[in-house]
Design an enzyme around this catalytic site. Structure first.
Site, PDB file in Angstrom:
ATOM      1  N   CYS A  36      49.632  46.369  41.778  1.00 26.48           N
ATOM      2  CA  CYS A  36      50.189  47.644  41.335  1.00 26.48           C
ATOM      3  C   CYS A  36      50.576  47.595  39.860  1.00 26.48           C
ATOM      4  CB  CYS A  36      51.434  47.993  42.141  1.00 26.48           C
ATOM      5  SG  CYS A  36      51.134  48.413  43.854  1.00 26.48           S
ATOM      6  N   GLU A  78      42.555  46.989  40.912  1.00 22.48           N
ATOM      7  CA  GLU A  78      42.075  46.862  42.289  1.00 22.48           C
ATOM      8  C   GLU A  78      40.977  45.805  42.403  1.00 22.48           C
ATOM      9  OE1 GLU A  78      41.140  50.861  43.556  1.00 22.48           O
ATOM     10  OE2 GLU A  78      43.268  51.373  43.699  1.00 22.48           O
ATOM     11  N   GLU A 111      53.341  48.540  38.470  1.00 21.49           N
ATOM     12  CA  GLU A 111      54.714  48.075  38.242  1.00 21.49           C
ATOM     13  C   GLU A 111      54.764  46.554  38.176  1.00 21.49           C
ATOM     14  OE1 GLU A 111      53.579  50.255  40.406  1.00 21.49           O
ATOM     15  OE2 GLU A 111      55.131  51.668  41.076  1.00 21.49           O
ATOM     16  N   CYS A 142      55.889  51.294  45.458  1.00 21.80           N
ATOM     17  CA  CYS A 142      55.678  50.832  46.832  1.00 21.80           C
ATOM     18  C   CYS A 142      56.749  49.796  47.196  1.00 21.80           C
ATOM     19  CB  CYS A 142      54.277  50.232  46.992  1.00 21.80           C
ATOM     20  SG  CYS A 142      54.115  48.548  46.360  1.00 21.80           S
ATOM     21  N   CYS A 174      56.621  46.425  45.280  1.00 23.96           N
ATOM     22  CA  CYS A 174      57.110  46.540  43.894  1.00 23.96           C
ATOM     23  C   CYS A 174      58.626  46.711  43.858  1.00 23.96           C
ATOM     24  CB  CYS A 174      56.407  47.688  43.180  1.00 23.96           C
ATOM     25  SG  CYS A 174      54.667  47.324  42.830  1.00 23.96           S
ATOM     26  N   ASN A 203      47.420  49.574  37.476  1.00 20.87           N
ATOM     27  CA  ASN A 203      46.945  48.959  38.715  1.00 20.87           C
ATOM     28  C   ASN A 203      45.542  48.390  38.517  1.00 20.87           C
ATOM     29  OD1 ASN A 203      46.140  51.718  38.584  1.00 20.87           O
ATOM     30  ND2 ASN A 203      45.831  51.824  40.786  1.00 20.87           N
TER      31      ASN A 203
HETATM   32  N1  THU Z   1      49.780  51.858  43.193  1.00 20.98           N
HETATM   33  C1  THU Z   1      50.478  51.456  42.089  1.00 20.98           C
HETATM   34  O1  THU Z   1      49.921  50.843  41.180  1.00 20.98           O
HETATM   35  N2  THU Z   1      51.785  51.784  42.029  1.00 20.98           N
HETATM   36  C2  THU Z   1      52.449  52.574  42.922  1.00 20.98           C
HETATM   37  O2  THU Z   1      53.622  52.848  42.747  1.00 20.98           O
HETATM   38  C3  THU Z   1      51.735  53.080  44.095  1.00 20.98           C
HETATM   39  C4  THU Z   1      50.380  52.517  44.325  1.00 20.98           C
HETATM   40  C5  THU Z   1      48.341  51.588  43.248  1.00 20.98           C
HETATM   41  C6  THU Z   1      47.893  50.495  44.175  1.00 20.98           C
HETATM   42  C7  THU Z   1      46.467  50.898  44.429  1.00 20.98           C
HETATM   43  O3  THU Z   1      45.643  50.397  43.389  1.00 20.98           O
HETATM   44  C8  THU Z   1      46.477  52.409  44.340  1.00 20.98           C
HETATM   45  O4  THU Z   1      47.661  52.743  43.649  1.00 20.98           O
HETATM   46  C9  THU Z   1      46.429  53.117  45.664  1.00 20.98           C
HETATM   47  O5  THU Z   1      47.436  52.692  46.501  1.00 20.98           O
END
Ligand code: THU
Length: 123
Positions: A53, A44, A55, A86, A89, A42
């Site tokens: 994310c 941000e 995925e 999520c 994804c 991920n």
């Molecule tokens: N996140 C992912 O990368 N994958 C997931 O399956 C759940 C959430 C990340 C997005 C964000 O950077 C952090 O987790 C908090 O939501």
């Protein structure tokens, strides 16, 4: 490539996560039909909605390399609870394989699902 090995690749990818806001580090490892593995983490942003994310980062890596047939994706995090993909994804994975296997890190090791179980009647 076993599910355990794919999850280990996801765990390695997690180490590259850029998650200064949530502190929730996630890694994903995507297995193609040809046996290649593409990873993602991920990423941000100070504009929170711009976060990507793990995925989707892995999917973008694969598609950018010319691979679109996916068999499985493993997801690992630095959290204690099981990590599930999520909704966005799930939708992105559905585009390429509505029946992709999803391997989710859990306190006991991992849980596996089909995308069709996690997102029935997808578009
Ligand atoms: N996140 C992912 O990368 N994958 C997931 O399956 C759940 C959430 C990340 C997005 C964000 O950077 C952090 O987790 C908090 O939501």
């Amino acid at each position: 490539m076993t599910d355990q090995e794919l999850l280990e690749r996801a765990g390695e990818a997690k180490e590259n996560a850029y998650a200064p806001y949530s502190k929730f580090q996630v890694g994903a490892a995507l297995l193609t039909a040809g046996g290649d593995v593409f990873t993602g983490c991920n990423v941000e942003n100070s504009s929170y909605g711009a976060a990507i994310c793990a995925e989707r980062a892995a999917v973008v890596q694969a598609v950018s390399s010319g691979c679109r047939e996916f068999e499985a994706i493993a997801i690992a995090s630095n959290g204690e609870d099981t990590v599930y993909p999520c909704g966005i994804c799930r939708q992105v994975l559905h585009e390429f394989n509505p029946e992709i296997r999803i391997i989710c890190q859990s306190p006991e090791g991992f849980e596996t699902y089909l995308l069709s179980e996690l997102m029935p009647k997808g578009f």
